[in-house]
Design a protein around this motif. Structure first.
Motif, PDB file in Angstrom:
ATOM      1  N   VAL A 256       0.840  -1.200   0.000  1.00  0.00           N
ATOM      2  CA  VAL A 256       0.000   0.000   0.000  1.00  0.00           C
ATOM      3  C   VAL A 256       0.869   1.241   0.000  1.00  0.00           C
ATOM      4  O   VAL A 256       1.859   1.319   0.741  1.00  0.00           O
ATOM      5  CB  VAL A 256      -0.988  -0.018   1.193  1.00  0.00           C
ATOM      6  CG1 VAL A 256      -0.264  -0.211   2.513  1.00  0.00           C
ATOM      7  CG2 VAL A 256      -1.828   1.255   1.237  1.00  0.00           C
ATOM      8  N   PHE A 257       0.518   2.196  -0.854  1.00  0.00           N
ATOM      9  CA  PHE A 257       1.230   3.467  -0.962  1.00  0.00           C
ATOM     10  C   PHE A 257       0.478   4.513  -0.162  1.00  0.00           C
ATOM     11  O   PHE A 257      -0.746   4.523  -0.124  1.00  0.00           O
ATOM     12  CB  PHE A 257       1.333   3.886  -2.427  1.00  0.00           C
ATOM     13  CG  PHE A 257       2.292   5.020  -2.685  1.00  0.00           C
ATOM     14  CD1 PHE A 257       3.647   4.832  -2.552  1.00  0.00           C
ATOM     15  CD2 PHE A 257       1.822   6.265  -3.066  1.00  0.00           C
ATOM     16  CE1 PHE A 257       4.538   5.871  -2.793  1.00  0.00           C
ATOM     17  CE2 PHE A 257       2.698   7.310  -3.323  1.00  0.00           C
ATOM     18  CZ  PHE A 257       4.060   7.111  -3.177  1.00  0.00           C
ATOM     19  N   TYR A 258       1.203   5.443   0.443  1.00  0.00           N
ATOM     20  CA  TYR A 258       0.647   6.300   1.495  1.00  0.00           C
ATOM     21  C   TYR A 258      -0.137   7.506   1.001  1.00  0.00           C
ATOM     22  O   TYR A 258      -0.610   8.301   1.809  1.00  0.00           O
ATOM     23  CB  TYR A 258       1.765   6.779   2.420  1.00  0.00           C
ATOM     24  CG  TYR A 258       2.591   7.955   1.913  1.00  0.00           C
ATOM     25  CD1 TYR A 258       2.792   9.079   2.709  1.00  0.00           C
ATOM     26  CD2 TYR A 258       3.163   7.943   0.640  1.00  0.00           C
ATOM     27  CE1 TYR A 258       3.550  10.143   2.269  1.00  0.00           C
ATOM     28  CE2 TYR A 258       3.923   8.998   0.204  1.00  0.00           C
ATOM     29  CZ  TYR A 258       4.113  10.098   1.013  1.00  0.00           C
ATOM     30  OH  TYR A 258       4.870  11.152   0.565  1.00  0.00           O
ATOM     31  N   GLU A 259      -0.307   7.666  -0.296  1.00  0.00           N
ATOM     32  CA  GLU A 259      -1.168   8.723  -0.797  1.00  0.00           C
ATOM     33  C   GLU A 259      -1.633   8.377  -2.205  1.00  0.00           C
ATOM     34  O   GLU A 259      -1.234   7.343  -2.772  1.00  0.00           O
ATOM     35  CB  GLU A 259      -0.485  10.084  -0.764  1.00  0.00           C
ATOM     36  CG  GLU A 259       0.707  10.243  -1.655  1.00  0.00           C
ATOM     37  CD  GLU A 259       1.321  11.627  -1.525  1.00  0.00           C
ATOM     38  OE1 GLU A 259       1.027  12.338  -0.565  1.00  0.00           O
ATOM     39  OE2 GLU A 259       2.105  11.989  -2.411  1.00  0.00           O
ATOM     40  N   LYS A 260      -2.488   9.242  -2.771  1.00  0.00           N
ATOM     41  CA  LYS A 260      -3.067   8.997  -4.090  1.00  0.00           C
ATOM     42  C   LYS A 260      -2.458   9.965  -5.097  1.00  0.00           C
ATOM     43  O   LYS A 260      -2.817  11.142  -5.119  1.00  0.00           O
ATOM     44  CB  LYS A 260      -4.577   9.113  -4.033  1.00  0.00           C
ATOM     45  CG  LYS A 260      -5.203   8.051  -3.126  1.00  0.00           C
ATOM     46  CD  LYS A 260      -6.701   7.959  -3.249  1.00  0.00           C
ATOM     47  CE  LYS A 260      -7.236   6.777  -2.442  1.00  0.00           C
ATOM     48  NZ  LYS A 260      -8.699   6.650  -2.539  1.00  0.00           N
ATOM     49  N   PRO A 261      -1.533   9.484  -5.923  1.00  0.00           N
ATOM     50  CA  PRO A 261      -0.783  10.365  -6.817  1.00  0.00           C
ATOM     51  C   PRO A 261      -1.650  11.136  -7.805  1.00  0.00           C
ATOM     52  O   PRO A 261      -1.340  12.291  -8.113  1.00  0.00           O
ATOM     53  CB  PRO A 261       0.152   9.398  -7.552  1.00  0.00           C
ATOM     54  CG  PRO A 261       0.247   8.203  -6.671  1.00  0.00           C
ATOM     55  CD  PRO A 261      -1.070   8.095  -5.997  1.00  0.00           C
ATOM     56  N   LEU A 262      -2.714  10.551  -8.294  1.00  0.00           N
ATOM     57  CA  LEU A 262      -3.538  11.266  -9.268  1.00  0.00           C
ATOM     58  C   LEU A 262      -4.263  12.442  -8.636  1.00  0.00           C
ATOM     59  O   LEU A 262      -4.441  13.484  -9.264  1.00  0.00           O
ATOM     60  CB  LEU A 262      -4.523  10.301  -9.922  1.00  0.00           C
ATOM     61  CG  LEU A 262      -3.883   9.222 -10.813  1.00  0.00           C
ATOM     62  CD1 LEU A 262      -4.948   8.334 -11.424  1.00  0.00           C
ATOM     63  CD2 LEU A 262      -3.030   9.866 -11.909  1.00  0.00           C
ATOM     64  N   LEU A 263      -4.671  12.287  -7.372  1.00  0.00           N
ATOM     65  CA  LEU A 263      -5.275  13.422  -6.664  1.00  0.00           C
ATOM     66  C   LEU A 263      -4.253  14.537  -6.459  1.00  0.00           C
ATOM     67  O   LEU A 263      -4.574  15.721  -6.537  1.00  0.00           O
ATOM     68  CB  LEU A 263      -5.827  12.969  -5.313  1.00  0.00           C
ATOM     69  CG  LEU A 263      -7.250  12.414  -5.281  1.00  0.00           C
ATOM     70  CD1 LEU A 263      -7.611  12.020  -3.850  1.00  0.00           C
ATOM     71  CD2 LEU A 263      -8.248  13.425  -5.818  1.00  0.00           C
ATOM     72  N   LYS A 264      -3.016  14.149  -6.191  1.00  0.00           N
ATOM     73  CA  LYS A 264      -1.963  15.144  -6.012  1.00  0.00           C
ATOM     74  C   LYS A 264      -1.691  15.863  -7.329  1.00  0.00           C
ATOM     75  O   LYS A 264      -1.481  17.082  -7.363  1.00  0.00           O
ATOM     76  CB  LYS A 264      -0.692  14.473  -5.491  1.00  0.00           C
ATOM     77  CG  LYS A 264       0.305  15.451  -4.886  1.00  0.00           C
ATOM     78  CD  LYS A 264       1.089  14.789  -3.781  1.00  0.00           C
ATOM     79  CE  LYS A 264       1.848  15.822  -2.958  1.00  0.00           C
ATOM     80  NZ  LYS A 264       2.362  15.266  -1.705  1.00  0.00           N
ATOM     81  N   ALA A 265      -1.690  15.125  -8.436  1.00  0.00           N
ATOM     82  CA  ALA A 265      -1.511  15.745  -9.748  1.00  0.00           C
ATOM     83  C   ALA A 265      -2.656  16.701 -10.054  1.00  0.00           C
ATOM     84  O   ALA A 265      -2.453  17.780 -10.627  1.00  0.00           O
ATOM     85  CB  ALA A 265      -1.411  14.665 -10.813  1.00  0.00           C
ATOM     86  N   GLU A 266      -3.859  16.317  -9.655  1.00  0.00           N
ATOM     87  CA  GLU A 266      -5.013  17.205  -9.832  1.00  0.00           C
ATOM     88  C   GLU A 266      -4.807  18.514  -9.083  1.00  0.00           C
ATOM     89  O   GLU A 266      -5.103  19.599  -9.598  1.00  0.00           O
ATOM     90  CB  GLU A 266      -6.270  16.491  -9.328  1.00  0.00           C
ATOM     91  CG  GLU A 266      -7.523  17.350  -9.290  1.00  0.00           C
ATOM     92  CD  GLU A 266      -8.657  16.665  -8.552  1.00  0.00           C
ATOM     93  OE1 GLU A 266      -8.949  17.077  -7.406  1.00  0.00           O
ATOM     94  OE2 GLU A 266      -9.213  15.703  -9.116  1.00  0.00           O
ATOM     95  N   ARG A 267      -4.285  18.410  -7.849  1.00  0.00           N
ATOM     96  CA  ARG A 267      -4.040  19.637  -7.067  1.00  0.00           C
ATOM     97  C   ARG A 267      -3.002  20.529  -7.742  1.00  0.00           C
ATOM     98  O   ARG A 267      -3.159  21.750  -7.812  1.00  0.00           O
ATOM     99  CB  ARG A 267      -3.598  19.262  -5.656  1.00  0.00           C
ATOM    100  CG  ARG A 267      -3.557  20.426  -4.696  1.00  0.00           C
ATOM    101  CD  ARG A 267      -2.153  20.845  -4.333  1.00  0.00           C
ATOM    102  NE  ARG A 267      -1.418  19.761  -3.721  1.00  0.00           N
ATOM    103  CZ  ARG A 267      -0.110  19.782  -3.573  1.00  0.00           C
ATOM    104  NH1 ARG A 267       0.607  20.810  -4.015  1.00  0.00           N
ATOM    105  NH2 ARG A 267       0.521  18.763  -3.021  1.00  0.00           N
TER     106      ARG A 267
END
Length: 604
Positions: free
Chosen positions: A64-75
């Protein structure tokens, strides 16, 4: 069930492995690569975790990775569009990195684990990982949760509730409004490095006066009674440029940022005092809201802001909660642990019990006496092998003689603090010890305070602290009966002039405002480290010593015997206790490069 959590690519990459809800291993990548705050894929940390668990990657049930990269890219994209065209410069720098690595994290993880792993790659949100790292290893069955950092995907601050296996984050503050970013802006402006110098700013604060507080509230920060806040982006550059602050910020506070390594002035001290006081007030209001929303008696905390131990101490003293538990690896590294726990409890529905699962944060590699002996023989070190009892007695004696001792035993700590496994120790009673250790051992700024270790059963005799503090995340005052009367001339000193005035019977760990970042030491968590401190107490009548991290300037805390020996030889540490071996500096053969290294930093 074996679950591997990973945090990577931003700051302090790490890996953690839990088995059926118990922590098997956790470590930061920097400890193996020797690159401080290493943000690369944590290949070596993963290798260690698997080795400690006796597993091959194919036997993992989930990663499991500790965050959601696509949501971060959206930001990132939405931030650029919101500030366009001003945000183009920072967007142009960030976008290639994201396009190259971040959308491909599942493939990167599978490649890093090798072809053997065929299981699922899961994701949690950044602040879910922080919240899970705070609540699930805590000793509470139910607790309010508060997380605060720079930014995850969108959230910068969250409030929620943990109850048995479930976490619910009910309130959040979103980027660009961030307490972590605000504190880092002042870190940058006062000449320290963002994401690593914040603790320097905290240590500098007691030398100053909070004369800029109203200016911060009037121009930078709108703070509501419930702890919600808004930052005026007209004064910051982190959304649109490559620095934290802009010219308008600089004009507001009287000039350009301090250049790193140049002398500190009263302005920097007053700025540090001001932003520290503001941060404490924000955290107090957020904690009161968390209490009002949840009705809980206990609070769990994580996120980089939770490493502000001065604010934590105030929360414990002045806040509405009976008890506070803070994740020792509160920053991004701890997200690896939180992500793994989140899968086990939240996704799979397993309940939690009322134990502190962090085991003193001693979750990293350890080395046998045979491995240590082999290394020492290889480098020609002169060492004597002792029984545990004799080692504890000898080290206690050396400390009582004002000698500085490197202490390397057992499993390495997980998180930013040395907690008695990879520590440099000194006599807290010595009025010279702070200066000796800062300038001759750590080669760092003289203003920075050192933390005390104190026997758990004696903490109330020396500090105004009613609870244990095994993870060195609470600041408390040295109590009145340990303080020394000050000469009237000393009371009138300002700024850095306060530094060398003995204020208590333990001057080496007493800051200029009588505060101390306390670690309590108990037999169950700390084993021989406790026995050594107990021996020092019996020898001197004082149950307090100095504890600082075992590392060379610019490097992470030592991990291996090689790291420890090199640090011992490259600095002016007098003795090294490594495993059951004791080394004295004067008996060692010269190590090439050591004298030249020390000459780079030593001051007259």
């Amino acid at each position: 069930m074996n679950i591997l959590g990973i945090s990577a690519f931003y700051h302090d990459s790490a890996a953690a492995l839990i088995r059926d809800g118990e922590i098997v291993a956790a470590a930061q990548e920097e400890r193996f690569t020797r690159r401080k705050h290493d943000a690369s894929f944590p290949a070596r940390a993963i290798e260690y975790c698997l080795r400690e668990a006796g597993l091959k990657a194919e036997k993992l049930d989930a990663v499991v990775f500790y965050e959601k990269p696509l949501l971060k890219a959206e930001r990132l994209l939405e931030t650029y569009l919101a500030f366009a065209p001003r945000g183009f410069q920072s967007f142009r720098v960030a976008l290639p990195t994201w396009l190259h690595d971040k959308p491909n994290i599942p493939q990167l993880i599978r490649r890093g684990l090798g072809s053997e792993y065929a299981g699922p790659v899961l994701f949690t949100q950044h602040h879910e990982s922080h919240a899970a790292s705070a609540f699930y290893p805590s000793p509470f069955k139910s607790a309010a949760i508060l997380t605060a950092d720079g930014v995850g995907e969108w959230a910068t601050t969250t409030i929620g509730l943990g109850n048995d296996h479930e976490i619910s984050l009910t309130h959040e503050i979103r980027f660009p409004h961030s307490l972590g970013m605000l504190y880092s802006a002042f870190t940058y402006y006062t000449g320290f490095k963002v994401n690593s110098g914040e603790y320097k700013l905290m240590g500098l604060a007691p030398y100053g006066e909070p004369r800029y507080v109203e200016l911060i509230y009037d121009h930078l920060l709108e703070l509501a009674e419930d702890g919600s806040f808004w930052l005026n982006q007209e004064y910051f550059d982190y959304c649109t440029g490559l620095t934290m602050t802009n010219e308008r910020f600089h004009r507001l506070f009287g000039g350009p940022p301090r250049r790193p390594e140049t002398p500190l002035t009263q302005r920097e001290m007053d700025l540090a005092a001001s932003i520290q006081l503001v941060t404490e007030e924000v955290m107090l209001r957020l904690a009161r809201r968390a209490h009002a929303e949840t009705g809980c008696r206990h609070l769990c905390m994580a996120g980089g802001v939770a490493l502000n131990c001065v604010a934590n101490g105030r929360l414990l003293r002045e806040g509405p909660f009976d008890e506070i538990w803070i994740q020792p690896a509160a920053g991004d590294a701890g997200g690896a642990l939180g992500a793994a726990f989140y899968v086990w409890h939240q996704m799979l529905g397993h309940g939690k019990d009322g134990r502190d699962l962090m085991r003193g944060a001693l979750l990293g590699p350890e080395y046998t006496d045979e491995e240590i002996a082999a290394y020492l023989a290889h480098v020609g070190a002169v060492a004597v092998r002792l029984s545990e009892r004799d080692l504890a007695q000898r080290v206690a004696r050396l400390l009582s003689e004002e000698r500085v001792v490197g202490w390397f035993r057992g499993r390495m700590e997980f998180g930013p603090r040395a907690l008695g496994a990879r520590s440099i120790l000194g006599d807290a009673r010595s009025p010279r010890m702070q200066s000796i250790m800062n300038l001759k051992i750590k080669f760092r700024e003289s203003f920075r305070p050192f933390a005390p270790c104190v026997l758990r059963e004696c903490v109330a005799d020396y500090f105004d602290l009613a609870s244990e503090s095994p993870y060195m995340l609470l600041v408390a005052k040295v109590n009145e009966r340990q303080r020394l009367p000050l000469d009237p001339r000393d009371e009138e000193r300002w700024g850095i002039e306060k530094l060398n005035v003995p204020r208590s019977r333990i001057p080496a760990v007493t800051h200029v405002d009588y505060s101390a970042r306390v670690q309590t030491v108990d037999a169950e968590r700390h084993g021989l480290f406790y026995e050594m401190l107990r021996a020092f107490y019996e020898l001197t009548g004082c149950p307090v010593i100095v504890n600082t991290s075992f590392n060379i300037r610019g490097e992470p805390i030592v991990c291996s015997p090689e790291d420890a020996y090199r640090c011992f030889m490259y600095t002016n540490i007098d003795a090294l206790a490594i495993g059951n071996h004791l080394l004295l500096k004067e008996e060692q053969p010269p190590l090439p490069g050591a004298e030249a290294y020390r000459a780079r930093f030593e001051l007259d």
